[in-house]
Motif scaffolding. Structure first.
Motif, mmCIF file in Angstrom:
data_model
loop_
_atom_site.group_PDB
_atom_site.id
_atom_site.type_symbol
_atom_site.label_atom_id
_atom_site.label_comp_id
_atom_site.label_asym_id
_atom_site.label_seq_id
_atom_site.Cartn_x
_atom_site.Cartn_y
_atom_site.Cartn_z
ATOM 1 N N HIS A 444 -11.191 -3.450 -16.828
ATOM 2 C CA HIS A 444 -12.143 -4.516 -16.495
ATOM 3 C C HIS A 444 -11.704 -5.315 -15.264
ATOM 4 O O HIS A 444 -12.503 -6.074 -14.711
ATOM 5 C CB HIS A 444 -12.309 -5.459 -17.687
ATOM 6 N N GLU A 479 -19.661 -0.728 -29.888
ATOM 7 C CA GLU A 479 -20.178 -1.865 -29.129
ATOM 8 C C GLU A 479 -19.179 -3.000 -29.045
ATOM 9 O O GLU A 479 -19.130 -3.727 -28.050
ATOM 10 C CB GLU A 479 -21.490 -2.348 -29.761
ATOM 11 N N GLU A 480 -18.362 -3.174 -30.080
ATOM 12 C CA GLU A 480 -17.448 -4.316 -30.123
ATOM 13 C C GLU A 480 -16.210 -4.087 -29.261
ATOM 14 O O GLU A 480 -15.687 -5.025 -28.654
ATOM 15 C CB GLU A 480 -17.009 -4.601 -31.572
ATOM 16 N N THR A 482 -15.725 -2.032 -26.577
ATOM 17 C CA THR A 482 -15.918 -1.548 -25.201
ATOM 18 C C THR A 482 -16.603 -2.634 -24.380
ATOM 19 O O THR A 482 -17.316 -3.479 -24.919
ATOM 20 C CB THR A 482 -16.787 -0.273 -25.165
ATOM 21 N N THR A 483 -16.349 -2.588 -23.082
ATOM 22 C CA THR A 483 -17.010 -3.481 -22.136
ATOM 23 C C THR A 483 -17.835 -2.640 -21.168
ATOM 24 O O THR A 483 -17.808 -1.404 -21.212
ATOM 25 C CB THR A 483 -15.967 -4.298 -21.357
ATOM 26 N N SER A 484 -18.560 -3.312 -20.299
ATOM 27 C CA SER A 484 -19.362 -2.574 -19.328
ATOM 28 C C SER A 484 -18.471 -1.728 -18.419
ATOM 29 O O SER A 484 -18.804 -0.587 -18.078
ATOM 30 C CB SER A 484 -20.195 -3.552 -18.498
ATOM 31 N N SER A 485 -17.298 -2.263 -18.049
ATOM 32 C CA SER A 485 -16.376 -1.511 -17.187
ATOM 33 C C SER A 485 -15.818 -0.295 -17.914
ATOM 34 O O SER A 485 -15.746 0.803 -17.337
ATOM 35 C CB SER A 485 -15.243 -2.419 -16.720
ATOM 36 N N SER A 486 -15.417 -0.470 -19.162
ATOM 37 C CA SER A 486 -14.862 0.670 -19.904
ATOM 38 C C SER A 486 -15.910 1.740 -20.161
ATOM 39 O O SER A 486 -15.608 2.944 -20.138
ATOM 40 C CB SER A 486 -14.258 0.183 -21.224
#
Length: 595
Positions: A444, A479-480, A482-486
């Motif tokens: 991130h 969903e919990e 992970t982020t948008s970058s990952s």
């Protein structure tokens, strides 16, 4: 008229012009008050031991007298430390400087550095390195130095003051080498000097390019090429002196050697990591405020509060223990440092190790080796000849990934280079496994371009079986967690692998009975919500064929839940029947005993 003369005489006597009771009051005036009333000139000379005694006896720490004494002591200390700095004692001088209130002495530090550099232009690289380290801790101090140097260059250039202009040009060049000042400032300076070329201006431009050309060739190669084209034009015009023409020809010869004789940074002065440096983007056209009021003493109403704030900041900069030691060491001179025992020498060695000079030199060598090679096999051969220690192997492999990360677009060169090292030793693949976990945990923090390059490098290592596929166990696709970058990282990783392997082979690898236990985070079956998230994710990136097993699991999930409930009901009924039979069996023998 007589009355006016009498009044003038009386006023003169009160002001100390003649003998009278005023002289007695002046003699009774304390040394501290005389120093304060003397103003900017500094007043009476106070010996250092007497000054310390007066500061210790002062009861009101916020009084103007006490503030002026601390100001004078601060000015003398910073001026002395800046004048003593060399390549060898740089860490010690930095530590002693940061033990003083550098926020209050922002103007004093800039003034002392510029004054020392003007007196000794040959030590410009040393003062620029000192400013670079201070700039990482206190960026305002570095910005003030850059502002005043640019302003001094403007004034000296307009006045045709060649000695001052030469010194400022040299200082700006070394500030660009240390990345304290932006390279745009150097390009603007060269443009101004070569716009209307004269012997002096071209000579200044040649000296600047020699000092900063190596750094500018890396930071702005196109801009430096345009400057050399301008030099070529000046040379063809032939309007300057022969001596200056020979200087330009010598500069072109230096360029052919890639500035080998004029490196950007000497190993002793490369004290700051490029990621930690803060670059100030100032140009010659900006309206610059040099803030001359910072050099003059002003009474601070909140003096004690600001001193306490600086004490807390000093603990963060130097550490909890070193903050107290700094105040004690600031009063000691060079004689004490020379008479230290072996313990003191060991402490000095620790300070040098904390700068990580060996690590910085190693990273520079690896970077230059990689960049100077045409093919991956050549780079691998050169890197293996460096005789890198086993504990430095991880840093070598990390540098391969970071060099590939810095490129604008992904170059297969770095993936093949990493593959070569993994094929040489199996341990290198395990190290890349650790690096995969580290980069995925901090993905991130990366820009999109760097993120894409890192993902493609690891994808190359996976599809070529250079590193173990078990590294994918670090990925938990829900969903919990992970982020948008990952998610972008996972998308690029699997798309790149499928492009090389094909969807069929990738699916077979994902369903391998020996590796499937490492892919449970990628294809979760613990929760229907996570299962649907994984199915939707792989379908959206065009790899829905990998989720057939998940779809089948999700389809049969209600039946499995019903079956589990029936099994639980049957087990509960069987347990109740067994308990009832056991109770009846317990009662029957009791009936037989009654008769």
């Amino acid at each position: 008229r007589d009355r006016g003369r009498d009044e003038d005489k009386g006023a003169g006597a009160e002001n100390g012009g003649g003998a009278g009771p005023g002289d007695g009051e002046a003699k009774k005036m304390s040394l501290m008050e005389r120093t304060v009333r003397a103003g900017k000139a500094g007043g009476a000379y106070i010996p250092p031991f007497r000054l310390k005694q007066m500061m210790a006896e002062a009861q009101d720490k916020s009084s103007p007298e006490y503030q002026r004494m601390t100001w004078e002591g601060l000015k003398k200390s910073i001026n002395g430390l800046v004048n003593k700095v060399t390549k060898t004692n740089m860490p010690m001088i930095i530590k002693e400087l940061l033990s003083h209130n550098m926020v209050r002495a922002r103007g004093l530090y800039a003034r002392s550095v510029m004054k020392a550099q003007l007196a000794s232009p040959a030590f410009s690289s040393v003062y620029a390195a000192l400013t670079a380290v201070i700039n990482t801790k206190l960026p305002e101090n570095g910005e003030t130095v850059v502002k005043r140097v640019v302003g001094q260059f403007r004034r000296s250039y307009k006045r045709n003051d060649k000695p001052v202009c030469t010194a400022m040009v040299r200082f700006i060049a070394h500030l660009i080498n240390q990345q304290v000042a932006h390279e745009i400032l150097g390009l603007q300076l060269l443009t101004v000097l070569l716009e209307k070329p004269t012997d002096d201006s071209v000579e200044l431009a040649v000296s600047f390019v020699k000092e900063a050309g190596c750094a500018m060739q890396q930071l702005s190669p196109q801009g430096l090429h345009a400057i050399f084209e301008r030099f070529r034009g000046v040379l063809h015009e032939g309007q300057i002196d022969k001596r200056v023409q020979y200087m330009i020809e010598g500069l072109f010869a230096v360029r052919k050697t890639n500035f080998a004789e004029f490196p950007a940074l000497e190993p002793e002065l490369d004290l700051v990591d490029a990621d930690d440096q803060i670059t100030h983007e100032l140009s010659l056209d900006d309206q610059i405020d040099p803030e001359p009021a910072l050099d003059i003493f002003h009474v601070d109403p909140a003096f004690e509060e600001h001193e306490s704030q600086w004490a807390e900041m000093k603990r963060e900069l130097l550490g909890e223990d070193s903050g107290d030691e700094g105040g004690a060491e600031s009063g000691s001179g060079e004689d004490e440092s020379e008479s230290e025992d072996e313990d003191g020498a060991a402490k000095t060695q620790d300070i040098q190790d904390e700068t990580e000079t060996d690590l910085v030199n190693l990273r520079r060598t690896i970077y230059l080796t990689i960049q100077s090679s045409m093919q991956a096999d050549e780079a691998a051969h050169k890197l293996m000849k460096l005789q890198i220690k086993p504990e430095q192997t991880k840093e070598l492999l990390r540098m391969i990934v970071e060099c590939g990360m810095q490129e604008r677009t992904y170059m297969k060169y770095y993936g093949v280079l990493a593959e070569r090292f993994c094929k040489v030793k199996r341990e290198h693949g395990e190290i890349f496994d650790e690096l995969f976990a580290q980069y995925y945990a901090t993905v991130h923090r990366l820009e999109t371009n760097k993120l894409r390059n890192v993902a493609k490098i690891f994808a190359h290592l996976l599809h070529s079986d250079s590193m173990p596929w078990s590294c994918l166990e670090y990925i938990l696709l829900n969903e919990e967690e992970t982020t948008s970058s990952s998610r972008i990282f996972i998308k690029i990783l699997f798309q790149e692998i499928s492009e090389y392997m094909g969807l069929t082979k990738l699916k077979e690898r994902m369903e391998d009975q020996f590796l499937s236990q490492h892919f449970q985070g990628l294809f979760p079956r613990d929760n229907p919500r996570n299962t649907r998230f994984a199915i939707n994710f792989f379908t959206s990136i065009g790899l829905g064929g990998l989720t057939e097993g998940l779809r089948e699991h999700l389809k049969n999930l209600p039946k499995m839940i019903m079956q589990a409930q029936e099994d639980s009901d049957s087990s509960s009924s069987s347990s109740s029947s067994s308990s009832s039979s056991s109770s009846s069996s317990n009662k029957r023998p009791a009936k037989k005993k009654r008769p």
